[in-house]
Design a protein around this motif. Sequence first.
Motif, PDB file in Angstrom:
ATOM      1  N   VAL A  30       0.834  -1.206   0.000  1.00 56.90           N
ATOM      2  CA  VAL A  30       0.000   0.000   0.000  1.00 56.90           C
ATOM      3  C   VAL A  30       0.868   1.256   0.000  1.00 56.90           C
ATOM      4  O   VAL A  30       0.534   2.258  -0.646  1.00 56.90           O
ATOM      5  N   ALA A  31       1.998   1.213   0.684  1.00 56.51           N
ATOM      6  CA  ALA A  31       2.878   2.378   0.766  1.00 56.51           C
ATOM      7  C   ALA A  31       3.378   2.804  -0.610  1.00 56.51           C
ATOM      8  O   ALA A  31       3.615   3.994  -0.853  1.00 56.51           O
ATOM      9  N   LEU A  32       3.523   1.859  -1.510  1.00 54.29           N
ATOM     10  CA  LEU A  32       3.986   2.182  -2.860  1.00 54.29           C
ATOM     11  C   LEU A  32       2.951   3.035  -3.598  1.00 54.29           C
ATOM     12  O   LEU A  32       3.303   3.971  -4.315  1.00 54.29           O
ATOM     13  N   ILE A  33       1.690   2.733  -3.402  1.00 53.64           N
ATOM     14  CA  ILE A  33       0.633   3.538  -4.014  1.00 53.64           C
ATOM     15  C   ILE A  33       0.664   4.943  -3.441  1.00 53.64           C
ATOM     16  O   ILE A  33       0.592   5.931  -4.182  1.00 53.64           O
ATOM     17  N   SER A  34       0.808   5.050  -2.128  1.00 50.73           N
ATOM     18  CA  SER A  34       0.880   6.368  -1.497  1.00 50.73           C
ATOM     19  C   SER A  34       2.086   7.154  -1.998  1.00 50.73           C
ATOM     20  O   SER A  34       2.008   8.361  -2.197  1.00 50.73           O
ATOM     21  N   ARG A  35       3.186   6.476  -2.200  1.00 46.93           N
ATOM     22  CA  ARG A  35       4.404   7.142  -2.653  1.00 46.93           C
ATOM     23  C   ARG A  35       4.224   7.756  -4.048  1.00 46.93           C
ATOM     24  O   ARG A  35       4.648   8.876  -4.296  1.00 46.93           O
ATOM     25  N   TYR A  36       3.595   7.015  -4.955  1.00 43.34           N
ATOM     26  CA  TYR A  36       3.473   7.489  -6.327  1.00 43.34           C
ATOM     27  C   TYR A  36       2.228   8.334  -6.596  1.00 43.34           C
ATOM     28  O   TYR A  36       2.229   9.163  -7.494  1.00 43.34           O
ATOM     29  N   PHE A  37       1.174   8.112  -5.823  1.00 43.54           N
ATOM     30  CA  PHE A  37      -0.084   8.785  -6.127  1.00 43.54           C
ATOM     31  C   PHE A  37      -0.646   9.589  -4.965  1.00 43.54           C
ATOM     32  O   PHE A  37      -1.701  10.196  -5.105  1.00 43.54           O
ATOM     33  N   SER A  38      -0.012   9.597  -3.824  1.00 42.11           N
ATOM     34  CA  SER A  38      -0.412  10.341  -2.627  1.00 42.11           C
ATOM     35  C   SER A  38      -1.669   9.806  -1.949  1.00 42.11           C
ATOM     36  O   SER A  38      -1.713   9.719  -0.744  1.00 42.11           O
ATOM     37  N   SER A  39      -2.687   9.477  -2.729  1.00 42.25           N
ATOM     38  CA  SER A  39      -3.957   9.082  -2.129  1.00 42.25           C
ATOM     39  C   SER A  39      -4.782   8.288  -3.139  1.00 42.25           C
ATOM     40  O   SER A  39      -4.429   8.174  -4.313  1.00 42.25           O
ATOM     41  N   LYS A  40      -5.900   7.782  -2.661  1.00 38.46           N
ATOM     42  CA  LYS A  40      -6.839   7.092  -3.538  1.00 38.46           C
ATOM     43  C   LYS A  40      -7.335   8.060  -4.619  1.00 38.46           C
ATOM     44  O   LYS A  40      -7.437   7.693  -5.789  1.00 38.46           O
ATOM     45  N   GLU A  41      -7.607   9.305  -4.234  1.00 42.62           N
ATOM     46  CA  GLU A  41      -8.060  10.297  -5.199  1.00 42.62           C
ATOM     47  C   GLU A  41      -6.993  10.556  -6.265  1.00 42.62           C
ATOM     48  O   GLU A  41      -7.295  10.675  -7.450  1.00 42.62           O
ATOM     49  N   GLY A  42      -5.729  10.612  -5.851  1.00 43.22           N
ATOM     50  CA  GLY A  42      -4.639  10.811  -6.809  1.00 43.22           C
ATOM     51  C   GLY A  42      -4.525   9.652  -7.779  1.00 43.22           C
ATOM     52  O   GLY A  42      -4.266   9.846  -8.978  1.00 43.22           O
ATOM     53  N   LEU A  43      -4.713   8.448  -7.287  1.00 52.87           N
ATOM     54  CA  LEU A  43      -4.679   7.265  -8.138  1.00 52.87           C
ATOM     55  C   LEU A  43      -5.867   7.264  -9.102  1.00 52.87           C
ATOM     56  O   LEU A  43      -5.722   6.967 -10.288  1.00 52.87           O
ATOM     57  N   PHE A  44      -7.037   7.631  -8.598  1.00 53.59           N
ATOM     58  CA  PHE A  44      -8.228   7.716  -9.447  1.00 53.59           C
ATOM     59  C   PHE A  44      -8.025   8.759 -10.539  1.00 53.59           C
ATOM     60  O   PHE A  44      -8.352   8.534 -11.708  1.00 53.59           O
ATOM     61  N   GLU A  45      -7.443   9.896 -10.164  1.00 58.72           N
ATOM     62  CA  GLU A  45      -7.179  10.948 -11.141  1.00 58.72           C
ATOM     63  C   GLU A  45      -6.216  10.451 -12.218  1.00 58.72           C
ATOM     64  O   GLU A  45      -6.401  10.725 -13.405  1.00 58.72           O
ATOM     65  N   ALA A  46      -5.198   9.702 -11.823  1.00 59.45           N
ATOM     66  CA  ALA A  46      -4.255   9.146 -12.798  1.00 59.45           C
ATOM     67  C   ALA A  46      -4.976   8.179 -13.751  1.00 59.45           C
ATOM     68  O   ALA A  46      -4.697   8.168 -14.958  1.00 59.45           O
TER      69      ALA A  46
END
Length: 179
Positions: A30-46
């Motif tokens: 999970v930390a890898l997702i936070s590192r690259y996208f900051s948050s669930k919203e950041g990942l969704f935006e990507a």
Amino acid sequence: MLDAARRRFARDGYAATTVRDIADDAGVNVALISRYFSSKEGLFEACLRAAGDELRRTTGQTPADQVPEAIARHIADLGTAGLSSQLALLLRSSGDAGADDIRRGVLHRASEQLASARGWRPDEPGSDQILLRAQMAVAAGIGVAVLRSSIRLEPLSSATEQDLVEPLRGLVNALLPPH
């Protein structure tokens, strides 16, 4: 990670998807997702940005006179593959105002690019009418894709790229006459 997130968001929706679900699907921490996208919203935006890139490739980076063919090619590809996860992301309600704003922005930018290909300039008189027509063309293309791939309405579902080009050219040219 993006593929896993796109599939999960498309299948379960934004609200029901957790970062842990995505990390498990992708086989990462999970930390890898936070590192690259900051948050669930950041990942969704990507993920939505990738969907916007797909729309731009179809409409925005194509010469204006070839837009109907590009749309037809894209829609024809959906006939056998089903509704792409990118398109599903653009259509699925998220239940989250921030996610919906991101989705709306992606669709708005795609519409602006299509309108620009037909001569739209935001500060010129009558520009709202051209943008409205571009949004209608985008909506029609999405509608054709949904009827073709998810609902499998015949004969639309089995139509070939060649079958789709002329009617889509007529539709786009009627909504956005070449200038």
